[in-house]
Scaffold this motif. Structure first.
Motif, short mmCIF file in Angstrom:
data_model
loop_
_atom_site.label_atom_id
_atom_site.label_comp_id
_atom_site.label_asym_id
_atom_site.label_seq_id
_atom_site.Cartn_x
_atom_site.Cartn_y
_atom_site.Cartn_z
N ARG A 202 0.84 -1.21 0.00
CA ARG A 202 0.00 0.00 0.00
C ARG A 202 0.87 1.26 0.00
N ALA A 203 1.90 1.25 0.84
CA ALA A 203 2.80 2.41 0.91
C ALA A 203 3.52 2.63 -0.42
N CYS A 204 3.87 1.53 -1.08
CA CYS A 204 4.58 1.63 -2.36
C CYS A 204 3.66 2.23 -3.43
N ILE A 205 2.41 1.82 -3.43
CA ILE A 205 1.44 2.36 -4.38
C ILE A 205 1.28 3.87 -4.17
N GLU A 206 1.10 4.28 -2.92
CA GLU A 206 0.92 5.71 -2.60
C GLU A 206 2.16 6.52 -3.00
N THR A 207 3.34 5.98 -2.69
CA THR A 207 4.59 6.70 -2.94
C THR A 207 4.85 6.82 -4.43
N CYS A 208 4.59 5.75 -5.18
CA CYS A 208 4.77 5.78 -6.64
C CYS A 208 3.81 6.77 -7.28
N GLU A 209 2.58 6.79 -6.79
CA GLU A 209 1.61 7.72 -7.39
C GLU A 209 1.98 9.17 -7.09
N ALA A 210 2.46 9.43 -5.89
CA ALA A 210 2.90 10.80 -5.55
C ALA A 210 4.09 11.21 -6.42
N CYS A 211 4.99 10.26 -6.66
CA CYS A 211 6.17 10.56 -7.48
C CYS A 211 5.77 10.81 -8.94
N ALA A 212 4.88 9.97 -9.46
CA ALA A 212 4.42 10.14 -10.84
C ALA A 212 3.71 11.49 -11.00
N ALA A 213 2.89 11.86 -10.01
CA ALA A 213 2.16 13.13 -10.10
C ALA A 213 3.10 14.33 -10.14
N GLU A 214 4.20 14.26 -9.40
CA GLU A 214 5.16 15.37 -9.40
C GLU A 214 5.99 15.38 -10.68
N CYS A 215 6.50 14.22 -11.08
CA CYS A 215 7.36 14.15 -12.28
C CYS A 215 6.59 14.57 -13.53
N GLU A 216 5.30 14.31 -13.52
CA GLU A 216 4.44 14.66 -14.64
C GLU A 216 4.42 16.17 -14.93
N LYS A 217 4.74 16.95 -13.92
CA LYS A 217 4.71 18.41 -14.08
C LYS A 217 5.92 18.95 -14.83
N HIS A 218 6.95 18.11 -15.03
CA HIS A 218 8.21 18.61 -15.58
C HIS A 218 8.50 18.04 -16.96
N ASP A 219 8.94 18.91 -17.85
CA ASP A 219 9.19 18.50 -19.23
C ASP A 219 10.64 18.05 -19.42
N ASN A 220 11.04 17.03 -18.65
CA ASN A 220 12.38 16.44 -18.80
C ASN A 220 12.21 14.98 -19.20
#
Lengths: 129, 129, 129, 129
Positions: D86-104
């Motif tokens: 569960r923690a891994c799912i939450e952490t991965c989703e938070a990371c994906a949501a942040e990385c999605e904001k950047h055009d790298n």
């Protein structure tokens, strides 16, 4: 997932990466998980596998570390990288030497993973300035 | 919690432990968390701290590993332990040298933690057969 | 070394830190090394300690992680932090429940460390927005 | 190297393993190294990437842990495993949501790795008793 593609996307890489270091990182990751499984399987064996559990846990920890350091490209830390590659080679060889003594399928696969990792760390060591 | 008391409870220890190794483990743990905080604080600074973030992350990873290996007493893995202690000394010194360049309170505390850890790893290295 | 002082030096902290989170990080570090030693001591015991080795290794890994996340203050990651604190509480309780079954000094000390860590993670969980 | 083959060699596995858990371990390893590289690349970018560095480091640490726990088969620790997935799912989703904001390019690859890891952890979660 390709470690190479990720490393090539670093702003300072310009598409060029230290290939032997990327390969060592890949093998170290594989070896880390192999040793984690081997330590776990050894603790489930009927015979006393204390020494084998110990070297496998050490090797899993060292290889996990080696992969983490090997993929970092911001700035430089060559002195540390060289020392870690040397430590990884020593730890993998010690683990292979112990696992070689046991007639378990998991130990045999662990020997192979440790030797491949040690070989790739040796190649990377030659390339780290 | 005392690392010494825990280590002395190992069935093979007979109450006697390798004191310098236990002390190196304690200092490596402290240094690992100090470097983790320093890398985080550096990534929150206004100036470019890329190199400092890098060496602090490397040092946090190496010190975490050093502590884990140093407290294991089942069987032996002296070759690996020596190589890791050497790597920890090199990594701590590289981190201290970089943090010393920056006038941040977290960097100054990090320099001190790295130097103490390197010193204790040197003492432990003399005692690992 | 004080985790509090390091955390207070973060550029965004202004001298104020999340005290329960800092305390949980301290206890998680202690618990991580305690569980690492307990797993190692268990693998040196004459009786079969497979289940105890397993939960101690799991707990050592989870606690190491909890400490690393708990000290980071750049930006925020509250959803992940909450999930990790919950996982740390569950893992520590499972480890304490298993170690409690064994009449070894290392297992008794491990029970105490796991319970303290779980308690502090519970307090931190109430404070993470 | 195949995590599956290693896990199938466990004395208690009888050749049968928890396939979704093995797959989650594989993806978590890939995601861990991807996030390690992304955090490093972010710290080398000219713009301020503090928040992205933070969530990537958290995600790298959580995924490394998830893989280690997921491959252990000696005894059982299902309560902890579920909490970590569960923690891994939450952490991965938070990371994906942040990385999605950047055009790298590194952020885009990191989004993909995090989403794949979260998906596989969700499947594994359904299978952990």
């Amino acid at each position: 997932m390709s470690i190479r593609k990720m490393m090539a996307a670093h702003p300072a890489a310009g598409g060029h990466i230290n290939e032997p270091l990327a390969e060592a990182a890949r093998k170290a990751l594989d070896c880390a998980i192999t040793c984690t499984v081997c330590a776990d399987a050894c603790s489930g064996e009927a015979m006393d596998m204390g020494q084998c559990i110990r070297v496998c846990l050490d090797c899993a920890d060292v290889c996990t570390l080696t992969a983490r350091l090997a993929v970092r490209q911001t700035g430089e830390n060559a002195v540390a990288m060289r020392a870690i590659l040397r430590a990884c080679i020593e730890t993998c060889e010690a683990c292979a030497a112990e696992c070689e003594k046991h007639d378990n399928a998991h130990c045999r696969m662990c020997v192979a993973a440790c030797r491949e990792c040690a070989d790739d760390c040796r190649e990377a060591l030659e390339m780290v300035g």
